[in-house]
Write a protein that holds these residues in place. Structure first.
Motif, PDB file in Angstrom:
ATOM      1  N   ILE A  79      -3.048   6.071 -14.722  1.00  0.00           N
ATOM      2  CA  ILE A  79      -3.102   7.509 -14.469  1.00  0.00           C
ATOM      3  C   ILE A  79      -2.311   8.225 -15.564  1.00  0.00           C
ATOM      4  O   ILE A  79      -1.117   7.952 -15.753  1.00  0.00           O
ATOM      5  N   GLN A 139      -4.980   0.274 -12.118  1.00  0.00           N
ATOM      6  CA  GLN A 139      -5.304   1.672 -12.389  1.00  0.00           C
ATOM      7  C   GLN A 139      -4.348   2.203 -13.457  1.00  0.00           C
ATOM      8  O   GLN A 139      -3.198   1.747 -13.561  1.00  0.00           O
ATOM      9  N   THR A 160      -2.435  16.277  -6.830  1.00  0.00           N
ATOM     10  CA  THR A 160      -3.492  15.271  -6.657  1.00  0.00           C
ATOM     11  C   THR A 160      -2.901  13.994  -6.069  1.00  0.00           C
ATOM     12  O   THR A 160      -1.763  13.619  -6.375  1.00  0.00           O
ATOM     13  N   SER A 161      -3.674  13.328  -5.203  1.00  0.00           N
ATOM     14  CA  SER A 161      -3.189  12.129  -4.509  1.00  0.00           C
ATOM     15  C   SER A 161      -4.057  10.920  -4.833  1.00  0.00           C
ATOM     16  O   SER A 161      -5.272  11.037  -5.041  1.00  0.00           O
ATOM     17  N   TRP A 162      -3.412   9.762  -4.822  1.00  0.00           N
ATOM     18  CA  TRP A 162      -4.081   8.492  -5.083  1.00  0.00           C
ATOM     19  C   TRP A 162      -3.607   7.467  -4.053  1.00  0.00           C
ATOM     20  O   TRP A 162      -2.406   7.322  -3.832  1.00  0.00           O
ATOM     21  N   ASP A 163      -4.563   6.795  -3.412  1.00  0.00           N
ATOM     22  CA  ASP A 163      -4.217   5.665  -2.560  1.00  0.00           C
ATOM     23  C   ASP A 163      -4.126   4.437  -3.460  1.00  0.00           C
ATOM     24  O   ASP A 163      -5.115   4.059  -4.105  1.00  0.00           O
ATOM     25  N   ILE A 164      -2.964   3.839  -3.519  1.00  0.00           N
ATOM     26  CA  ILE A 164      -2.769   2.724  -4.438  1.00  0.00           C
ATOM     27  C   ILE A 164      -2.372   1.464  -3.679  1.00  0.00           C
ATOM     28  O   ILE A 164      -1.681   1.510  -2.663  1.00  0.00           O
ATOM     29  N   THR A 185       1.401  10.895  -4.880  1.00  0.00           N
ATOM     30  CA  THR A 185       1.049  12.307  -5.043  1.00  0.00           C
ATOM     31  C   THR A 185       1.716  12.825  -6.316  1.00  0.00           C
ATOM     32  O   THR A 185       2.953  12.813  -6.423  1.00  0.00           O
ATOM     33  N   LYS A 220       0.852  -1.194   0.000  1.00  0.00           N
ATOM     34  CA  LYS A 220       0.000   0.000   0.000  1.00  0.00           C
ATOM     35  C   LYS A 220       0.883   1.238   0.000  1.00  0.00           C
ATOM     36  O   LYS A 220       2.007   1.227   0.520  1.00  0.00           O
ATOM     37  N   THR A 260      -0.565  11.520 -17.112  1.00  0.00           N
ATOM     38  CA  THR A 260      -0.011  12.827 -16.784  1.00  0.00           C
ATOM     39  C   THR A 260       0.434  13.506 -18.083  1.00  0.00           C
ATOM     40  O   THR A 260       0.295  12.925 -19.163  1.00  0.00           O
ATOM     41  N   THR A 275       0.738   5.899  -0.969  1.00  0.00           N
ATOM     42  CA  THR A 275       0.036   7.086  -1.467  1.00  0.00           C
ATOM     43  C   THR A 275       0.898   7.713  -2.556  1.00  0.00           C
ATOM     44  O   THR A 275       2.075   8.016  -2.335  1.00  0.00           O
ATOM     45  N   HIS A 310       6.940  13.382  -8.988  1.00  0.00           N
ATOM     46  CA  HIS A 310       5.845  12.754  -8.259  1.00  0.00           C
ATOM     47  C   HIS A 310       6.432  12.171  -6.967  1.00  0.00           C
ATOM     48  O   HIS A 310       7.643  11.953  -6.865  1.00  0.00           O
TER      49      HIS A 310
END
Length: 378
Positions: free
Chosen positions: A135, A133, A124-128, A119, A115, A137, A117, A166
């Motif tokens: 993303i 997923q 913007t932040s994402w819990d991964i 950023t 797990k 950019t 985070t 990031h």
């Protein structure tokens, strides 16, 4: 209300005889009666239901009836005494049902898992974790799946363009791995952080890290790979190594293969060869290098914790980050005790602590997510 004292006296004696199985008086119920009572009230819910019925009884009438009967045969007195005892027992049980404080179940201490985070440079932040997923950019695509995070870029950032970074942050009880845009593989241990660009520029490949991080760097002589730490930096061309700076005053670098150069914040630099371990003490600006078994410092990447003649304080600090528990020592002396051992990262922490308890005179008491360490009396 003196009659209640008599009931209490009779009931207390009989409850003790009934529940403890004493056999010192004629008034004790027979074994068959014991069995009937046990079968009837062994279920807690049934006992609670019966207790509610008992509350409807008229206690004064019951006592008058008991007084009337007490001059009759001893057998009848015994029967009513047992009844009074059961009334008292059931009344007490309903009291505890109503008045006992709610007890919060103690949760099991679980090992960490994947797990983090993420950023992005725009905030913007994402819990991964391991769910798939994608993303997008400006200059890259970030893909997340069960193998971790991978950064894909089709271009190399021009030197004049400001590099966008990031941040990947791994909390206590977590771990994560990623593949950077140049193919370099990175593993982050618990309570660690990596700042990385979506694409590297043409002159160098620079990342920033905290905590404990393992790198397998893709070789590129034209573009050195630089790892910046709070108290120094490591420069490589292509190699495998691990950095650790959990302690604010100590930086550690362990080289597995290849060659790296460590540069301290005071400007001193040292080159390492495989199987060498560097420790930089920022308090006295000292650098020491020793030859080691690198597995002791890098096994966490392969789902193991290896400890070799390590202090109990350092061992428990490592376990506290992974299992997300708080550690308390009874004395400073316990922190300085030395141990060796290996634990699988996903195993039960209790079984590991029991091994340390064997023959050491040390006790690990677990209270929820807190572990207290004490010395047993000799």
């Amino acid at each position: 209300m003196t009659h209640w004292n008599e009931i209490d006296n009779i009931s207390g004696k009989l409850l003790k005889k009934i529940l403890l199985g004493e056999d010192k008086a004629d008034s004790i119920p027979s074994q068959e009666e014991h069995g009937r009572l046990t079968d009837k009230y062994k279920n807690w819910n049934a006992l609670a239901d019966q207790s509610k019925k008992v509350l409807k009884y008229d206690a004064n009438k019951a006592f008058q009836k008991l007084q009337f009967q007490k001059y009759r045969r001893r057998k009848i007195i015994t029967g009513w005494s047992i009844a009074a005892s059961i009334v008292l027992l059931l009344s007490i049980s309903i009291f505890f049902i109503q008045e006992a404080p709610e007890v919060t179940p103690v949760s099991k201490i679980e090992p960490g898992y994947k797990k983090a985070t993420l950023t992005l440079s725009d905030g913007t932040s994402w819990d991964i974790r391991e769910a798939v997923q994608v993303i997008q950019t400006k200059n890259s695509e970030l893909k997340i799946d069960s193998s971790g995070l991978s950064v894909h870029s089709n271009t190399i950032a021009p030197p004049q363009e400001e590099t966008q970074y990031h941040t990947l942050n791994v909390p206590r009880g977590g771990e994560y791995n990623l593949t950077l845009s140049d193919g370099t593989q990175v593993w982050l241990n618990s309570e660690s952080e990596l700042r990385f660009p979506s694409q590297f520029d043409t002159n160098n490949r620079t990342v920033y890290c905290k905590g404990e991080v393992y790198f397998n760097v893709t070789r590129n002589p034209a573009s050195p790979f630089i790892v910046k730490l709070d108290k120094g930096e490591v420069t490589v061309l292509g190699t495998e190594f691990c950095t650790s700076d959990y302690k604010s005053s100590v930086v550690e670098v362990t080289l597995v293969t290849g060659k790296v150069q460590f540069k301290a914040e005071n400007g001193d630099s040292v080159s390492l060869t495989p199987s060498q371990h560097l420790v930089y003490n920022t308090i006295n600006d000292s650098i020491s290098v020793t030859t080691v078994d690198t597995r002791v410092y890098t096994a966490w990447k392969d789902n193991l914790f290896c400890f070799e003649d390590e202090t109990l304080e350092n061992i428990m600090n490592t376990l506290s980050r992974w299992y997300d528990v708080d550690i308390y020592f009874e004395s400073e002396d316990l922190k300085r005790r030395h141990f060796s051992g290996t634990i699988e990262k996903y195993s039960n922490i209790k079984s590991f602590l029991e091994v340390f308890e064997t023959g050491t005179g040390i006790k690990f008491d677990i209270y929820g997510h807190k572990i207290s360490i004490r010395q047993l009396n000799k």
